[in-house]
Scaffold this motif. Sequence first.
Motif, PDB file in Angstrom:
ATOM      1  N   HIS A  68       0.814  -1.220   0.000  1.00  0.00           N
ATOM      2  CA  HIS A  68       0.000   0.000   0.000  1.00  0.00           C
ATOM      3  C   HIS A  68       0.847   1.270   0.000  1.00  0.00           C
ATOM      4  CE1 HIS A  68      -3.517  -2.398   0.380  1.00  0.00           C
ATOM      5  NE2 HIS A  68      -3.211  -2.830   1.588  1.00  0.00           N
ATOM      6  N   ARG A  69       2.082   1.148  -0.437  1.00  0.00           N
ATOM      7  CA  ARG A  69       2.991   2.297  -0.435  1.00  0.00           C
ATOM      8  C   ARG A  69       2.418   3.476  -1.238  1.00  0.00           C
ATOM      9  NH1 ARG A  69       7.670   4.095   2.131  1.00  0.00           N
ATOM     10  NH2 ARG A  69       8.444   5.781   0.866  1.00  0.00           N
ATOM     11  N   ARG A  70       1.828   3.191  -2.360  1.00  0.00           N
ATOM     12  CA  ARG A  70       1.269   4.277  -3.191  1.00  0.00           C
ATOM     13  C   ARG A  70       0.072   4.944  -2.521  1.00  0.00           C
ATOM     14  NH1 ARG A  70       2.089   2.085  -9.304  1.00  0.00           N
ATOM     15  NH2 ARG A  70       4.341   2.359  -9.248  1.00  0.00           N
ATOM     16  N   VAL A  71      -0.687   4.180  -1.771  1.00  0.00           N
ATOM     17  CA  VAL A  71      -1.816   4.759  -1.033  1.00  0.00           C
ATOM     18  C   VAL A  71      -1.280   5.702   0.048  1.00  0.00           C
ATOM     19  CG1 VAL A  71      -3.863   4.286   0.368  1.00  0.00           C
ATOM     20  CG2 VAL A  71      -3.240   2.724  -1.484  1.00  0.00           C
ATOM     21  N   LEU A  72      -0.235   5.276   0.742  1.00  0.00           N
ATOM     22  CA  LEU A  72       0.395   6.116   1.767  1.00  0.00           C
ATOM     23  C   LEU A  72       0.934   7.400   1.148  1.00  0.00           C
ATOM     24  CD1 LEU A  72       1.423   6.562   4.667  1.00  0.00           C
ATOM     25  CD2 LEU A  72       3.480   5.266   4.016  1.00  0.00           C
ATOM     26  N   GLU A  73       1.593   7.278   0.011  1.00  0.00           N
ATOM     27  CA  GLU A  73       2.130   8.464  -0.665  1.00  0.00           C
ATOM     28  C   GLU A  73       1.013   9.416  -1.078  1.00  0.00           C
ATOM     29  OE1 GLU A  73       4.499   6.718  -3.746  1.00  0.00           O
ATOM     30  OE2 GLU A  73       6.185   6.317  -2.385  1.00  0.00           O
ATOM     31  N   TRP A  74      -0.098   8.873  -1.548  1.00  0.00           N
ATOM     32  CA  TRP A  74      -1.245   9.717  -1.889  1.00  0.00           C
ATOM     33  C   TRP A  74      -1.786  10.393  -0.626  1.00  0.00           C
ATOM     34  CZ3 TRP A  74      -6.097   8.542   0.229  1.00  0.00           C
ATOM     35  CH2 TRP A  74      -7.112   9.452  -0.106  1.00  0.00           C
ATOM     36  N   PHE A  75      -1.993   9.619   0.426  1.00  0.00           N
ATOM     37  CA  PHE A  75      -2.590  10.108   1.663  1.00  0.00           C
ATOM     38  C   PHE A  75      -1.790  11.263   2.272  1.00  0.00           C
ATOM     39  CE2 PHE A  75      -3.222   9.680   6.341  1.00  0.00           C
ATOM     40  CZ  PHE A  75      -4.591   9.922   6.384  1.00  0.00           C
ATOM     41  N   LEU A  76      -0.451  11.128   2.294  1.00  0.00           N
ATOM     42  CA  LEU A  76       0.403  12.137   2.906  1.00  0.00           C
ATOM     43  C   LEU A  76       0.945  13.165   1.917  1.00  0.00           C
ATOM     44  CD1 LEU A  76       2.511   9.876   5.300  1.00  0.00           C
ATOM     45  CD2 LEU A  76       0.525  11.299   5.879  1.00  0.00           C
ATOM     46  N   GLY A  77       0.844  12.869   0.652  1.00  0.00           N
ATOM     47  CA  GLY A  77       1.441  13.707  -0.377  1.00  0.00           C
ATOM     48  C   GLY A  77       0.732  15.020  -0.609  1.00  0.00           C
ATOM     49  N   PRO A  78       1.296  15.856  -1.476  1.00  0.00           N
ATOM     50  CA  PRO A  78       0.774  17.204  -1.713  1.00  0.00           C
ATOM     51  C   PRO A  78      -0.641  17.232  -2.294  1.00  0.00           C
ATOM     52  CG  PRO A  78       2.595  16.722  -3.204  1.00  0.00           C
ATOM     53  CD  PRO A  78       2.517  15.593  -2.237  1.00  0.00           C
ATOM     54  N   LEU A  79      -1.081  16.155  -2.917  1.00  0.00           N
ATOM     55  CA  LEU A  79      -2.448  16.114  -3.448  1.00  0.00           C
ATOM     56  C   LEU A  79      -3.376  15.295  -2.547  1.00  0.00           C
ATOM     57  CD1 LEU A  79      -1.634  15.626  -7.237  1.00  0.00           C
ATOM     58  CD2 LEU A  79      -2.107  17.751  -5.999  1.00  0.00           C
ATOM     59  N   GLY A  80      -2.844  14.812  -1.440  1.00  0.00           N
ATOM     60  CA  GLY A  80      -3.620  13.981  -0.524  1.00  0.00           C
ATOM     61  C   GLY A  80      -4.500  14.791   0.414  1.00  0.00           C
ATOM     62  N   PRO A  81      -5.399  14.099   1.085  1.00  0.00           N
ATOM     63  CA  PRO A  81      -6.405  14.780   1.916  1.00  0.00           C
ATOM     64  C   PRO A  81      -5.882  15.407   3.209  1.00  0.00           C
ATOM     65  CG  PRO A  81      -6.593  12.415   2.168  1.00  0.00           C
ATOM     66  CD  PRO A  81      -5.579  12.647   1.081  1.00  0.00           C
TER      67      PRO A  81
END
Length: 178
Positions: A68-81
């Motif tokens: 789930h690394r990509r989900v984590l990156e999305w979650f914490l990343g600049p476009l994440g919630p």
Amino acid sequence: MRSVPLEIACDESGSEGEKLIGGQTGVFAHAGVRLSLEEAAACLAELRRRIRSPAVEYKANHLLRTKHRRVLEWFLGPLGPVHGRARVYLVDKKRLLANELRALAVPGIRPDDELLAAFNDVLRTRNRREPSAGSFFAMAGDTAELRAKVGRARDAKALDPLVPAILRAIEYWSAGGE
């Protein structure tokens, strides 16, 4: 213009009360995130969609799995919630205890794990009985001055990092949390 109420959701990990050494974790974390109820619901729905787990409650270990690394990156990343809407207060529990010991300014002692564990025990003592042989005082030098310093440290504050973490969260989010 009507403002939309926001919720600040907080949680902690690594709390073992005043046990700062020899426990399950070496770090205490207290985090808060500021989202509207709608944003939080959308975030959870998206996490469920991306992770595809039947879990009712999502924990950090869901996001920390390699798959789930990509989900984590999305979650914490600049476009994440949660980008720019979360705050984490971290405490190295052993360092917190060692700093407390250093504040006593006892010459010639080094804060190894055994001494820190004994120091933690003597600070947490609820009764005022003398510690047994092999205790902190036996290791650090049993003097009236040291006993007085430890007594003042014990009376001054609790070692539990949760209290200052909650106070910092209140301070941060009350100031606008930006």
